[in-house]
Design an enzyme around this catalytic site. Sequence first.
Site, PDB file in Angstrom:
ATOM      1  N   LYS A   1       0.829  -1.215   0.000  1.00 61.15           N
ATOM      2  CA  LYS A   1       0.000   0.000   0.000  1.00 61.15           C
ATOM      3  C   LYS A   1       0.859   1.258   0.000  1.00 61.15           C
ATOM      4  CE  LYS A   1      -3.159  -2.751   2.798  1.00 61.15           C
ATOM      5  NZ  LYS A   1      -2.434  -3.479   3.832  1.00 61.15           N
TER       6      LYS A   1
ATOM      7  N   HIS B   1      -3.421   3.559   0.546  1.00 57.88           N
ATOM      8  CA  HIS B   1      -3.687   3.067   1.904  1.00 57.88           C
ATOM      9  C   HIS B   1      -4.823   3.834   2.590  1.00 57.88           C
ATOM     10  CE1 HIS B   1      -1.439   0.868   5.373  1.00 57.88           C
ATOM     11  NE2 HIS B   1      -2.720   0.925   5.619  1.00 57.88           N
TER      12      HIS B   1
HETATM   13  N1  LIG Z   1      -5.854  -0.966   5.096  1.00 55.98           N
HETATM   14  C1  LIG Z   1      -5.806  -0.642   6.357  1.00 55.98           C
HETATM   15  O1  LIG Z   1      -5.848   0.542   6.734  1.00 55.98           O
HETATM   16  C2  LIG Z   1      -5.691  -1.738   7.387  1.00 55.98           C
HETATM   17  C3  LIG Z   1      -5.976  -1.439   8.737  1.00 55.98           C
HETATM   18  C4  LIG Z   1      -5.904  -2.490   9.652  1.00 55.98           C
HETATM   19  C5  LIG Z   1      -5.557  -3.768   9.231  1.00 55.98           C
HETATM   20  N2  LIG Z   1      -5.283  -4.014   7.904  1.00 55.98           N
HETATM   21  C6  LIG Z   1      -4.924  -5.378   7.426  1.00 55.98           C
HETATM   22  O2  LIG Z   1      -5.766  -6.351   8.054  1.00 55.98           O
HETATM   23  C7  LIG Z   1      -4.972  -7.279   8.785  1.00 55.98           C
HETATM   24  C8  LIG Z   1      -5.708  -7.781   9.997  1.00 55.98           C
HETATM   25  O3  LIG Z   1      -6.125  -6.743  10.835  1.00 55.98           O
HETATM   26  P1  LIG Z   1      -5.726  -6.597  12.370  1.00 55.98           P
HETATM   27  O4  LIG Z   1      -4.366  -7.106  12.567  1.00 55.98           O
HETATM   28  O5  LIG Z   1      -6.057  -5.208  12.750  1.00 55.98           O
HETATM   29  O6  LIG Z   1      -6.790  -7.479  13.130  1.00 55.98           O
HETATM   30  P2  LIG Z   1      -7.317  -8.979  13.235  1.00 55.98           P
HETATM   31  O7  LIG Z   1      -6.764  -9.853  12.188  1.00 55.98           O
HETATM   32  O8  LIG Z   1      -8.785  -8.828  13.361  1.00 55.98           O
HETATM   33  O9  LIG Z   1      -6.771  -9.403  14.674  1.00 55.98           O
HETATM   34  C9  LIG Z   1      -5.449  -9.732  14.928  1.00 55.98           C
HETATM   35  C10 LIG Z   1      -5.369 -10.207  16.377  1.00 55.98           C
HETATM   36  O10 LIG Z   1      -6.114 -11.421  16.527  1.00 55.98           O
HETATM   37  C11 LIG Z   1      -5.295 -12.451  17.048  1.00 55.98           C
HETATM   38  N3  LIG Z   1      -5.754 -13.696  16.392  1.00 55.98           N
HETATM   39  C12 LIG Z   1      -5.631 -14.013  15.079  1.00 55.98           C
HETATM   40  N4  LIG Z   1      -6.219 -15.199  14.832  1.00 55.98           N
HETATM   41  C13 LIG Z   1      -6.712 -15.643  15.999  1.00 55.98           C
HETATM   42  C14 LIG Z   1      -7.416 -16.818  16.373  1.00 55.98           C
HETATM   43  N5  LIG Z   1      -7.716 -17.747  15.475  1.00 55.98           N
HETATM   44  N6  LIG Z   1      -7.771 -16.959  17.679  1.00 55.98           N
HETATM   45  C15 LIG Z   1      -7.474 -16.002  18.588  1.00 55.98           C
HETATM   46  N7  LIG Z   1      -6.814 -14.867  18.295  1.00 55.98           N
HETATM   47  C16 LIG Z   1      -6.430 -14.688  17.004  1.00 55.98           C
HETATM   48  C17 LIG Z   1      -3.878 -12.045  16.703  1.00 55.98           C
HETATM   49  O11 LIG Z   1      -2.968 -12.579  17.630  1.00 55.98           O
HETATM   50  P3  LIG Z   1      -1.543 -13.251  17.267  1.00 55.98           P
HETATM   51  O12 LIG Z   1      -0.953 -12.535  16.094  1.00 55.98           O
HETATM   52  O13 LIG Z   1      -0.755 -13.022  18.528  1.00 55.98           O
HETATM   53  O14 LIG Z   1      -1.806 -14.698  17.008  1.00 55.98           O
HETATM   54  C18 LIG Z   1      -3.968 -10.524  16.826  1.00 55.98           C
HETATM   55  O15 LIG Z   1      -3.858 -10.128  18.182  1.00 55.98           O
HETATM   56  C19 LIG Z   1      -3.688  -6.490   9.093  1.00 55.98           C
HETATM   57  O16 LIG Z   1      -2.608  -7.331   9.428  1.00 55.98           O
HETATM   58  C20 LIG Z   1      -3.491  -5.756   7.790  1.00 55.98           C
HETATM   59  O17 LIG Z   1      -2.934  -6.614   6.818  1.00 55.98           O
HETATM   60  C21 LIG Z   1      -5.354  -3.015   6.996  1.00 55.98           C
END
Ligand SMILES: NC(=O)c1ccc[n+]([C@@H]2O[C@H](COP(=O)([O-])OP(=O)(O)OC[C@H]3O[C@@H](n4cnc5c(N)ncnc54)[C@H](OP(=O)(O)O)[C@@H]3O)[C@@H](O)[C@H]2O)c1
Length: 306
Positions: free
Chosen positions: A77, A110
């Site tokens: 992004k 982004h």
């Molecule tokens: N475009 C944008 O502006 C934007 C903004 C936010 C996010 N994103 C993208 O979306 C992705 C995901 O978003 P996010 O990281 O905010 O949130 P998410 O995927 O909703 O949550 C991640 C959290 O959930 C935990 N987790 C993952 N799988 C799990 C499971 N099966 N059971 C229990 N806990 C679990 C992870 O822990 P562990 O890692 O410790 O396992 C981490 O603490 C980002 O990495 C990024 O690529 C994009």
Amino acid sequence: MKPLPSYYELPSGDKIPSVALGVWKASKGQVGQAVKHALKTGYRHIDGAWIYGNEEEVGKAIGESGVPRGDLWITSKLWNDFHAPEDVEAALDVSLKALNTEYLDLYLIHWPIAFKKGTREVDHSLTENVYPTWQALEKLVDKGKVRNIGVSNFNIARMKNLTANPLKYTPAVNQVELSFWNPQPSLISWAKENHLLLEAYSPLGGDGQVGNSLRVPEVQEIAKEVGITPAQVIISWLAQRGSVVLPKSVTPSRIDENLQVYELPQDLFEKLEKAAEGHEPKRTVNPSKGVGLGYDVFDEGWPFGQ
Ligand SMILES: NC(=O)c1ccc[n+]([C@@H]2O[C@H](COP(=O)([O-])OP(=O)(O)OC[C@H]3O[C@@H](n4cnc5c(N)ncnc54)[C@H](OP(=O)(O)O)[C@@H]3O)[C@@H](O)[C@H]2O)c1
């Protein structure tokens, strides 16, 4: 249970895998192992960004995985500092070099927020009219450095504002926050009507809300009824709504778990949809105040900020 489609077809004809490993907040020293584990387990889609500060380690892990580049989907992004048309290609080149690849499968704007170069000051002209930035991205497609281009964090008003221009390439996707807490049914309907694929970020509610997401009574009930985990229920529901889903994890067992998505029986799908739409929506990610935009970037009002 029936699996859900493993990819969606984009206007370019490319097939984007429907579940990705997100790498935001996957820290240095952890992210490479997570990417390698994900690729070994069957992921073929990595969702990253320059601002995550980990592209070099992601690129190295991809290289060491032995998965052929052509079998992979890599998204990055364009950060807010580089929206001026003359800065776009150089910003992409930094990501390409770090990721050690000749091209990206998908490059997204982004945020619909531009900064004046070298400052923290919002460039209101490029924020309100993203078309000059988009035209610079279109040139990168023509050069073969990027196969598909899209946007992120665009609401309906901003999508309309961009697509009112004579675009050479329409946005392939809009990556937005979609979760139990922020289900955005109007954006989902608009995207369906306008043949726009959405990508669900923070699908589990982000690291601050994941525990609450997994404890939602309807999620727990459905998990018990169909015999999958609460995280799989949420990821399956988001995929079944027609979006790419981008769960982030650095934990091997969770990485494995999150790739298994299933078609929920219609009544259970609707039960979760109703529960998600039945409370006040709440976002986890909104930088409007932090960057001093002066208004909410998700405000549907046009002209923005008035
Ligand atoms: N475009 C944008 O502006 C934007 C903004 C936010 C996010 N994103 C993208 O979306 C992705 C995901 O978003 P996010 O990281 O905010 O949130 P998410 O995927 O909703 O949550 C991640 C959290 O959930 C935990 N987790 C993952 N799988 C799990 C499971 N099966 N059971 C229990 N806990 C679990 C992870 O822990 P562990 O890692 O410790 O396992 C981490 O603490 C980002 O990495 C990024 O690529 C994009």
